[in-house]
Structure formats: structure tokens, C-alpha cells
Write a protein that holds these residues in place. Structure first.
Motif, short mmCIF file in Angstrom:
data_model
loop_
_atom_site.label_atom_id
_atom_site.label_comp_id
_atom_site.label_asym_id
_atom_site.label_seq_id
_atom_site.Cartn_x
_atom_site.Cartn_y
_atom_site.Cartn_z
N PHE A 214 47.96 72.45 33.76
CA PHE A 214 48.93 73.35 33.13
C PHE A 214 50.07 73.77 34.07
O PHE A 214 50.86 74.65 33.72
CB PHE A 214 48.21 74.58 32.59
CG PHE A 214 47.16 74.26 31.57
CD1 PHE A 214 47.52 73.80 30.30
CD2 PHE A 214 45.81 74.38 31.87
CE1 PHE A 214 46.55 73.49 29.36
CE2 PHE A 214 44.83 74.08 30.93
CZ PHE A 214 45.20 73.63 29.67
N VAL B 39 42.91 80.60 25.96
CA VAL B 39 42.16 81.77 26.45
C VAL B 39 41.97 82.83 25.38
O VAL B 39 41.20 83.77 25.57
CB VAL B 39 42.85 82.37 27.69
CG1 VAL B 39 42.90 81.37 28.83
CG2 VAL B 39 44.25 82.88 27.36
N SER C 117 51.00 80.98 34.00
CA SER C 117 51.52 79.72 33.48
C SER C 117 52.45 79.95 32.30
O SER C 117 52.32 80.93 31.55
CB SER C 117 50.34 78.82 33.05
OG SER C 117 50.81 77.66 32.41
N CYS D 274 45.15 82.11 35.47
CA CYS D 274 46.09 80.99 35.35
C CYS D 274 46.98 81.16 34.11
O CYS D 274 48.18 80.88 34.15
CB CYS D 274 45.33 79.66 35.26
SG CYS D 274 44.57 79.13 36.81
N ALA D 275 46.38 81.61 33.02
CA ALA D 275 47.14 81.80 31.78
C ALA D 275 48.24 82.85 31.95
O ALA D 275 49.33 82.72 31.37
CB ALA D 275 46.19 82.19 30.65
N ARG D 276 47.97 83.88 32.73
CA ARG D 276 48.98 84.93 32.95
C ARG D 276 50.16 84.41 33.78
O ARG D 276 51.28 84.90 33.68
CB ARG D 276 48.35 86.14 33.63
CG ARG D 276 47.43 86.95 32.72
CD ARG D 276 47.05 88.28 33.34
NE ARG D 276 46.14 88.12 34.46
CZ ARG D 276 44.82 88.14 34.36
NH1 ARG D 276 44.26 88.30 33.18
NH2 ARG D 276 44.07 87.99 35.43
N LEU E 53 47.68 76.69 27.12
CA LEU E 53 46.73 77.48 27.91
C LEU E 53 46.62 78.90 27.38
O LEU E 53 45.53 79.48 27.28
CB LEU E 53 47.13 77.49 29.38
CG LEU E 53 46.24 78.29 30.33
CD1 LEU E 53 44.78 77.81 30.26
CD2 LEU E 53 46.74 78.19 31.77
N LYS E 54 47.75 79.48 27.00
CA LYS E 54 47.74 80.85 26.48
C LYS E 54 46.96 80.94 25.18
O LYS E 54 46.28 81.94 24.90
CB LYS E 54 49.17 81.35 26.30
CG LYS E 54 49.92 81.54 27.63
CD LYS E 54 51.31 82.09 27.40
CE LYS E 54 52.09 82.16 28.72
NZ LYS E 54 51.48 83.08 29.69
N PRO F 225 42.68 73.42 35.85
CA PRO F 225 43.76 74.12 35.12
C PRO F 225 45.06 74.19 35.92
O PRO F 225 46.15 74.20 35.32
CB PRO F 225 43.18 75.51 34.87
CG PRO F 225 42.11 75.70 35.88
CD PRO F 225 41.55 74.33 36.12
N SER G 283 52.50 77.61 30.01
CA SER G 283 51.92 76.71 29.03
C SER G 283 51.45 77.48 27.79
O SER G 283 50.56 78.33 27.88
CB SER G 283 50.75 75.94 29.64
OG SER G 283 50.03 75.26 28.64
#
Length: 580
Positions: free
Chosen positions: A348, A326, A317, A313-315, A322-323, A344, A319
């Protein structure tokens, strides 16, 4: 004179793969022990010893150990398989090749049968093992923080004692078949097997039916009733399932594996949040593409949030929060607690380019194991379960346990896919005169209902003592009428109950045990078996502590002597636990 060479039984012989493997191993051992075998080159055919130790709470490690034995037995080895609880520690320094297959349960603890070996190998008493070559297969569940801890620590300790790693340890998640196969192949290569053969099919426990782990039986729901009375804060279900036409059989003490489906409402919510339509195709775990709705409903675990999914999700998003999250392992671990896959995505605003991006980080939806609460002698062609339904609020959302809600909400309109998971240890004594003590609060009553039904049906003469507990006697006394009827008939010799919230000071099953400690110790001294079923993290530990205290006090023993007494009970298979 006609001579034989290994393998002795050719592939075109009228035997199954398993039969041929076993026969080859048997003949190899026979010729190794009783005379030379002309291999066609003028040299004798020899087999090399290899020791396999298994530690298991539910039977998976034992089953894999026997598969390893069958495979290696036909490839130039003379394998010897040992329950860790039965293994003579003094022989370890004499071993040449050692394979360890062990699970982990509770909070990173060794299985019951592996506890004594674990304690010894970690102690100063363990010898140097410079002559030993070894490999470890560790089983676990990545949803728990101490994933494969027992296997990891045994692997590290063997290396610290000077043993040489034959092939690197493999850590298996709940879907262990593929990594097990790779580990076994690597072990055969490293050990110099005559040939690297495929492992025998694992058909133990299901030879009488076409149905099993890889082909669950589509069973019909017979009954689904709430056991709790009005005013209870719990929902416990008594579920009855038909086995008619399956050819399946079981024994009290076994478990039933149920392949659940996710809650349809959660699947709909997830698809909408991810920006897809239910009919769009998505890759299934082991097969062709399916409509996304079907893939998420039946094949992927969408309730347990994993770090892999949050990282994905972080990759995707934008946000910044969120980055940053992680990047901090501790904060990421804290975020996972009490959340599910949808959180998430919504929180996000994660956008997935394709359905493959959504499902790629997901784990396969696994079967759930339930202790069986019936005897087949009392309920022909039926199997019963006692299911605690999991529902709770967390981070502003209602959360539901996958399988408990699948069963609780089941209306009988579609089959329930099942297979049996046999156990070789958590069984009634073969001698029907042996007394048994059973400790099973809450849904831990399940296997003991089965035990009592079995002993009633067979006319067993052994005494039966049950400790049961829950919150309130008025609404949480599961199977009350049945248990009281067993008391009246004399089948249930003693019934001690602990309802924790019926008085100001909470009372639990371990308290009732200590109140009757003198009598309980007398039962143990007379040869009784002691069984525990239920929560591993708290109840089972409290009961174990109480058992040690009872033995010390009423047996006149020191704490070390009490521990030795309990260890002896475990070794004799008189202290058995079905904990989760």
C-alpha cells in the motif's frame, strides 16, 4: 515485655526483600494461629485468608501465584496457593477472597491442571458464590485468536455465579511483568492490604547464577547439525550449546529460553521499504534510542503482522483499499494470516514520517522456549535442543520462523543469549522403578531423549515405552541410532514408530497406541506415567482421544468412566503434557 507489631521484620534488617516478605508472612500466620499479638494499640493482629488458584502449562502462572503469595503474606493476609488440579471444589463456596491466575493454551483451552476446575465451574454443579470476592489475571498471547480465553471465561462465570469482582480482570500478553505488577497493586489496594508493597523478585529457578530472564547468559554454540536424511521435506536441527562459566543448571523436562535476532536480510528489506537508513535512530522498547537496524534486528518482532500495525499503516497511507480493509474486522483478520510487517508497507506504499511511527505499534521480540533434549548427567556443561526449522512461501514471499532460523543459520561467531525455564510437573518420577510411556512425534522427541539419557545415567529400573512418528523412516527417524542402541541395551523396553507417508494409508502415533491398547492399559494399571510432547492443536488432541478410547475398551468402562479415569491420572500427575 517487648512486643512486636506488623511488619515484624524491619526494612533495615539483614534480609533480602523476598526473605523479609516471607518471614513477615510466616510470623503473621504464626501469631494469627497461636495467640494474640500486641500491636501497640491493645488490639490483636489478625491476618485475613486469601486463596490463590493457578492454572499453568509452562509454569508462568504458578510463578506469579507464588509471587502474589509472598507479597500478600507480609501485608496482613494469610495466603493459600493451590494448583487448580489439587483444589477441593467444595471449598469454593466458603472462600472469602479468591485470586485466579491462569493461562490459555492450544485453541482457547484451559491448561491441563485447570481443566477439571474449568469444567466444574462451567457446569450446573457449581454453587452460588454471593459471599465471594475475586479477581482474575489471565495470561495469553495476542498472536492467537483465543487470547486469554480461559481466564476471560472463568472471570465471567464467577460473576454469573454471584461473586463480587474485587478488581477488574487483567489480560496479559507474553510480556506480562508490567500488567501483572499493576494488577497485584490494584488487588492489594482493593483488598485493604496493610501496605502496598512491591512484589518480590521472581528468582525462582535461578538462585545459583547471576544469569536468568532479565540477564540471559551469552552462550557459545558447540554444534549445529541437520538430523534429517536425504530426501526429507523437513529440516530438523540438533543444536548443542555450552553452559561453561554460566553457573546455570537444569533438569530433564525443563525448557530453554532463547532470545533470538531477526533475519538480517528481512531487516534490510524492511528499512528500505519504509524509506529509512539503517543508521537513523529509533526508540528501543525499554531504553535509549538505537540505530534503526539494531532496534529491528534485536528488539522488535517484525515477522508477526498485528492489527495494530495495519491500523497504523492505514492512518499513514493514502490507499482507499487499505482504509476500507481496516473497517471490516473479519477482512482485517483474514489479511493478517500468512503476512508479515513488510507486506502492507510494500503493498500500500506506506510512508512513515519518522522511525518512531514505524516502531511504535510493534511488539517486543520475545524469547522462544524449546523443550530440552539432553540430560546434564550425560552432557556436562551442555544443553541440547531439537529444532524444527520453519520456512514456507506465503503471498509470494519466503517466510522464516524467527528463532528456528536464527539457530539454523548460526555460525558460532556470536553468543546465543539463553536462560532456563524450569517446570515442576513435566518431570521423571522420583521413584526410579516407575514405568513411563512417552508419546513424542517429530520434535516432540526432545524431552524423551533427555528422559532416556537421564534414566540411563542414573541406572533407573523402571520400564520405558516410546511412541515416535514422522513422515519417512528412511530420512525422518530422528536419533535412530541412539534409540536402537537403547533398545539393544534393554533401557528402551518398547519402541513403536509411525511413519505416516511410508504406506498408502497414513499411520500416526495414536494409531500405534490403539494397536497396543491392551498392553498400554496394563502399564497404566501398574502405575505408569503417561507423557505427551508436541503439537497441541492436532496431535495432542488425537492422542488424548485415543487414550480415552483405550481405557474405555480395555478397562471395560463407559465414556464417562474413562473420562473420570483420565481425570484421575491428571490429578495424580501421571498424565503430563508439554504441548505447544
Amino acid at each position: 515485655m517487648t512486643t512486636l507489631s506488623a511488619p515484624f521484620i524491619p526494612e533495615n534488617a539483614p534480609f533480602s526483600t523476598e526473605q523479609r516478605s516471607w518471614l513477615n508472612g510466616f510470623l503473621a500466620g504464626l501469631y494469627s494461629n497461636h495467640g494474640d499479638l500486641d500491636s501497640g494499640s491493645g488490639q490483636s493482629q489478625e491476618t485475613r485468608p486469601i486463596t490463590i488458584l493457578w492454572g499453568s502449562q509452562t509454569g508462568n502462572s504458578e510463578g506469579l501465584a507464588r509471587k502474589v503469595s509472598k507479597t500478600l503474606g507480609g501485608n496482613g493476609f494469610a495466603p493459600a496457593v493451590f494448583d487448580m488440579g489439587d483444589y477441593d471444589f467444595a471449598k469454593l463456596s466458603e472462600e472469602e477472597v479468591l485470586l485466579v491466575i491462569t493461562s490459555t493454551y492450544g485453541e482457547g483451552e484451559p491448561p491441563d491442571n485447570a481443566a477439571a476446575f474449568y469444567d466444574w465451574i462451567m457446569s450446573d454443579s457449581a454453587p452460588k458464590l454471593e459471599k465471594l470476592k475475586y479477581s482474575v489475571l489471565a495470561l495469553g498471547d495476542k498472536n492467537y485468536p483465543d487470547f486469554c480465553k480461559c481466564g476471560i471465561e472463568i472471570d465471567q462465570r464467577l460473576g454469573a455465579l454471584g461473586a463480587e469482582c474485587l478488581t477488574p480482570r487483567v489480560d496479559c500478553d507474553v510480556d506480562f511483568e508490567e500488567p501483572f505488577g499493576k494488577w497485584l497493586s490494584a488487588v492489594q489496594t482493593a483488598a485493604g492490604a496493610a501496605s502496598v508493597a512491591e512484589s518480590a523478585e521472581d528468582d525462582e529457578g535461578e538462585p545459583q547464577s547471576e544469569y536468568g530472564k532479565h540477564n540471559p547468559f551469552p552462550a557459545k554454540l558447540i554444534s549445529n547439525a541437520v538430523l534429517n536424511g536425504e530426501g526429507s521435506s523437513k529440516e530438523t536441527r540438533h543444536v548443542e550449546i555450552s553452559l561453561e562459566g554460566s553457573g546455570l543448571s537444569y533438569e530433564p523436562g525443563d525448557a530453554l529460553a532463547v532470545k533470538p535476532m531477526n533475519t538480517p536480510h528481512l531487516v534490510d528489506e524492511l528499512i528500505a521499504a519504509a524509506g529509512f537508513e539503517p543508521h537513523e535512530l529509533a526508540p528501543a522498547p525499554h531504553g535509549d534510542d538505537l540505530p534503526l537496524y539494531d532496534a529491528l534486528l534485536e528488539h522488535y518482532d517484525i515477522t508477526v503482522l498485528t492489527s495494530a500495525f495495519v491500523l497504523a499503516c492505514a492512518r499513514l497511507s493514502k490507499s482507499a483499499e487499505l482504509k476500507e480493509l481496516v473497517k471490516d474486522e473479519e477482512k482485517l483478520s483474514a489479511y493478517l494470516v500468512g503476512r508479515q510487517m513488510i507486506d502492507p508497507i510494500v503493498e500500500f506504499g506506506v510512508v512513515f514520517p519518522t522511525t518512531e511511527y514505524l516502531v511504535a505499534p510493534l511488539k517486543q521480540l520475545q524469547p522462544r522456549l524449546y523443550s530440552i533434549s539432553s540430560s546434564p548427567k550425560a552432557h556436562q556443561d551442555e544443553v541440547h535442543l531439537t529444532v524444527g526449522v520453519v520456512r514456507y512461501d506465503s503471498h509470494g514471499r519466503l517466510r522464516k520462523g524467527v528463532c528456528s532460523n536464527f539457530l539454523a543459520d548460526h555460525d558460532g561467531s556470536q553468543p546465543i543469549r539463553i536462560y532456563f525455564h524450569p517446570t515442576k510437573t513435566f518431570k521423571l518420577p522420583e521413584d526410579a522403578d516407575t514405568p513411563v510411556i512417552m508419546v513424542g512425534p517429530g520434535t516432540g522427541i526432545a524431552p524423551f531423549r533427555a528422559f532416556l539419557e537421564e534414566r540411563s545415567a542414573t541406572g533407573a529400573k523402571g520400564s520405558n515405552w516410546l511412541f515416535f512418528g514422522d513422515q519417512h523412516a528412511s530420512c525422518d527417524f530422528l536419533y535412530r541410532e541412539e534409540l536402537e542402541a537403547y533398545q539393544e541395551s534393554g533401557l528402551l523396553t518398547r519402541l513403536d514408530t509411525a511413519f505416516s507417508r511410508d504406506q498408502e494409508k497414513k499411520v500416526y502415533v495414536q494409531d500405534r497406541m490403539k494397536e497396543s491398547g491392551e498392553e498400554l492399559f496394563k502399564w497404566l494399571e501398574s502405575g505408569a506415567r503417561f507423557y505427551v510432547c508436541g503439537d497441541a492443536s492436532r496431535m495432542a488432541k488425537d492422542v488424548d482421544r485415543a487414550l480415552h478410547e483405550i481405557i474405555a475398551e480395555h478397562g471395560g468402562k463407559s465414556s464417562d468412566e474413562a473420562k473420570a479415569y483420565v481425570d484421575a491420572l491428571k490429578k495424580e500427575k501421571r498424565y503430563l503434557r508439554d504441548v505447544y
